[in-house]
Write an enzyme that holds these catalytic residues in place. Structure first.
Site, PDB file in Angstrom:
ATOM      1  N   HIS A   1      37.745  -1.733   6.469  1.00  0.00           N
ATOM      2  CA  HIS A   1      37.391  -0.365   6.840  1.00  0.00           C
ATOM      3  C   HIS A   1      37.106   0.478   5.596  1.00  0.00           C
ATOM      4  O   HIS A   1      36.151   1.270   5.570  1.00  0.00           O
ATOM      5  CB  HIS A   1      38.547   0.228   7.645  1.00  0.00           C
ATOM      6  CG  HIS A   1      38.390   1.672   7.978  1.00  0.00           C
ATOM      7  ND1 HIS A   1      39.123   2.662   7.368  1.00  0.00           N
ATOM      8  CD2 HIS A   1      37.576   2.306   8.859  1.00  0.00           C
ATOM      9  CE1 HIS A   1      38.774   3.829   7.865  1.00  0.00           C
ATOM     10  NE2 HIS A   1      37.849   3.658   8.761  1.00  0.00           N
TER      11      HIS A   1
ATOM     12  N   GLU B   1      33.750  -0.481   4.322  1.00  0.00           N
ATOM     13  CA  GLU B   1      32.702   0.082   5.187  1.00  0.00           C
ATOM     14  C   GLU B   1      32.357   1.506   4.756  1.00  0.00           C
ATOM     15  O   GLU B   1      31.181   1.877   4.649  1.00  0.00           O
ATOM     16  CB  GLU B   1      33.175   0.061   6.637  1.00  0.00           C
ATOM     17  CG  GLU B   1      32.225   0.726   7.604  1.00  0.00           C
ATOM     18  CD  GLU B   1      32.957   1.558   8.660  1.00  0.00           C
ATOM     19  OE1 GLU B   1      32.602   2.746   8.822  1.00  0.00           O
ATOM     20  OE2 GLU B   1      33.866   1.029   9.308  1.00  0.00           O
ATOM     21  N   HIS B   2      33.370   2.324   4.491  1.00  0.00           N
ATOM     22  CA  HIS B   2      33.134   3.692   4.027  1.00  0.00           C
ATOM     23  C   HIS B   2      32.368   3.702   2.703  1.00  0.00           C
ATOM     24  O   HIS B   2      31.441   4.491   2.516  1.00  0.00           O
ATOM     25  CB  HIS B   2      34.473   4.409   3.839  1.00  0.00           C
ATOM     26  CG  HIS B   2      35.049   4.961   5.101  1.00  0.00           C
ATOM     27  ND1 HIS B   2      35.423   6.281   5.237  1.00  0.00           N
ATOM     28  CD2 HIS B   2      35.328   4.383   6.290  1.00  0.00           C
ATOM     29  CE1 HIS B   2      35.906   6.483   6.452  1.00  0.00           C
ATOM     30  NE2 HIS B   2      35.869   5.346   7.105  1.00  0.00           N
TER      31      HIS B   2
ATOM     32  N   GLU C   1      42.279  10.354   7.617  1.00  0.00           N
ATOM     33  CA  GLU C   1      41.898   9.725   8.891  1.00  0.00           C
ATOM     34  C   GLU C   1      43.115   9.058   9.535  1.00  0.00           C
ATOM     35  O   GLU C   1      43.327   9.170  10.750  1.00  0.00           O
ATOM     36  CB  GLU C   1      40.794   8.690   8.642  1.00  0.00           C
ATOM     37  CG  GLU C   1      40.292   8.023   9.905  1.00  0.00           C
ATOM     38  CD  GLU C   1      39.199   7.000   9.626  1.00  0.00           C
ATOM     39  OE1 GLU C   1      38.713   6.381  10.581  1.00  0.00           O
ATOM     40  OE2 GLU C   1      38.842   6.809   8.444  1.00  0.00           O
TER      41      GLU C   1
END
Length: 426
Positions: A47, A50-51, A127
């Site tokens: 993740h 991905e960012h 997040e």
């Protein structure tokens, strides 16, 4: 629907989803890199990466990446799952080569700037806090931990504050090198496109790539024999709960029968759970079922948000409905409506270029199969009430029960809830 899938010498696969008479096209690049591939100490790295893939390449900065797609009216995004990461764009069909170029540039050439990593780490930590502050989301994470304790499949995709905080740029670069290679990549395009043209563009972009073996993950374990519970006491206005059971892998022969059970039990407002829990008794605002399928595991869940003092009654009623579908055949009318609903959802899902591409691409990447709407129709029509009862009897067992709950539930009520975690007939 005629899909075309070609594998290049490097192992990279190219999928096209022909959709005539569409003004839009969608492009998605899939990578076998997700939560299941991560060691515990770097949980959340898929993740995080991905960012960071949006933060620049040697030829484009972050703004130029976004403007290249959004500047012609397109949308650009990505998501990380347990078994894959996907980067995608949807735009007018004449611009699909631009999307293919931009997404490939990100996947192949992202520079992972150190200063951007510092900023994005903070974003991801926020997040994680955000999702933990949303009980309906956090309770799902707790369910994953119950279903697959101490396993990658049971960990949250964003990682933990501890793993994200200590992750280094070297960790990120090594992970990208280990997993972002051609045997792990599927490039897919949908719309009014020609497969050979797409194939030629992809072959030209990826022409210098080396061949590696596809990545694998540790198989999931699910040796559960009695109910598991996780009560998280929190001063919320509403108590949120999830009841989860181990179910079927994504390619299991009974997966469509389980899908029909899902429709009958909790997929819509006509479902048994919605009717019994919300409509007749007003015990919950939201009550629904869900299915997750992975290569070697799966789950069936029922989630609800209830007034705290009604929690025991709600859980008991859910158990009653799971027991009922085990003991008695669903009616002919219920099954007919479920079949029509299921196939209508399939048909509606393939009308949009992006939705269709995400459905077909995930199947091609994770299961090695392509959707066959006619075969799905045949499997759905073959399903009988006896088939659904058999599947229910295999999954809806007391020893297979898990319950996660967030709310101001005192210990006495917790004990009452646990006592009600019984599915009759097991």
């Amino acid at each position: 629907m005629t899909y075309q899938l070609t594998t290049l010498e490097s192992g990279l696969r190219v999928l096209t989803v022909p959709m005539a008479n569409r003004d839009s096209a969608a492009v998605a690049i899939w990578v076998k890199a997700g939560g299941r591939y991560e060691p515990k100490k770097i949980s959340g790295i898929s993740h995080f990466l991905e960012h960071l893939m949006f933060k620049g390449t040697p030829t484009r900065n972050t703004r130029q990446i976004k403007e290249a797609i959004e500047g012609v009216g397109g949308v650009l995004n990505a998501f990380t799952g347990e078994e894959m990461t996907c980067y995608f764009a949807k735009l007018l069909k004449q611009y699909y080569p631009r999307a293919l170029d931009v997404l490939s540039d990100m996947v192949l050439h992202s520079t992972i700037p150190p200063d951007e990593m510092v900023k994005e780490r903070t974003v991801i930590l926020e997040e994680i806090k955000m999702y933990r502050d949303v009980p309906s989301h956090h309770v799902q994470d707790l369910m994953g931990e119950l279903l697959w304790p101490d396993q990658p499949l049971g960990r949250t995709l964003a990682g933990t504050p501890e793993t994200v905080s200590r992750m280094t740029r070297s960790d990120i670069l090594k992970y990208k090198k280990d997993y972002y290679h051609d045997s792990n990549i599927l490039v897919s395009v949908s719309g009014n496109v020609d497969h050979d043209e797409v194939l030629g563009r992809v072959a030209d972009i990826y022409k210098t790539r080396q061949t590696k073996k596809p990545s694998v993950f540790v198989p999931a374990k699910s040796a559960q024999t009695r109910p598991r519970t996780h009560y998280y006491e929190k001063a919320t206005e509403q108590t949120h709960l999830v009841i989860g059971l181990h179910a079927l892998p994504r390619t299991h022969p009974d997966r469509y029968k389980l899908g029909l059970l899902h429709v009958i039990l909790g997929a819509n407002m006509s479902s048994r759970l919605f009717e019994e829990v919300r409509e007749k008794r007003g015990l919950a605002y939201e009550i629904k079922s869900g299915i997750s399928g992975y290569q070697d595991a799966g789950s069936f869940t029922v989630s609800a948000g209830v007034e705290t003092k009604k929690t025991v009654r709600a859980v008991a009623l859910i158990m009653k409905e799971l027991s009922k579908v085990k003991k008695s055949f669903v009616t002919a009318g219920e099954l007919r409506r479920a079949k029509d609903y299921f196939m209508s959802q399939v048909s509606l899902g393939v009308e949009d270029t992006l939705d269709h591409l995400l459905w077909a691409g995930e199947k091609a990447l994770c299961s090695g199969e392509l959707p066959d709407e006619a075969e799905i129709q045949r499997e759905i029509e073959r399903a009988t009430p006896a088939d659904l009862q058999r599947v229910a009897q295999g999954i809806f067992r007391t020893g297979n029960l898990n319950l996660s709950l967030i709310g101001p539930v005192p210990e006495k009520m917790q004990r009452e809830i646990t006592q009600n975690l019984v599915i009759e007939g097991t």
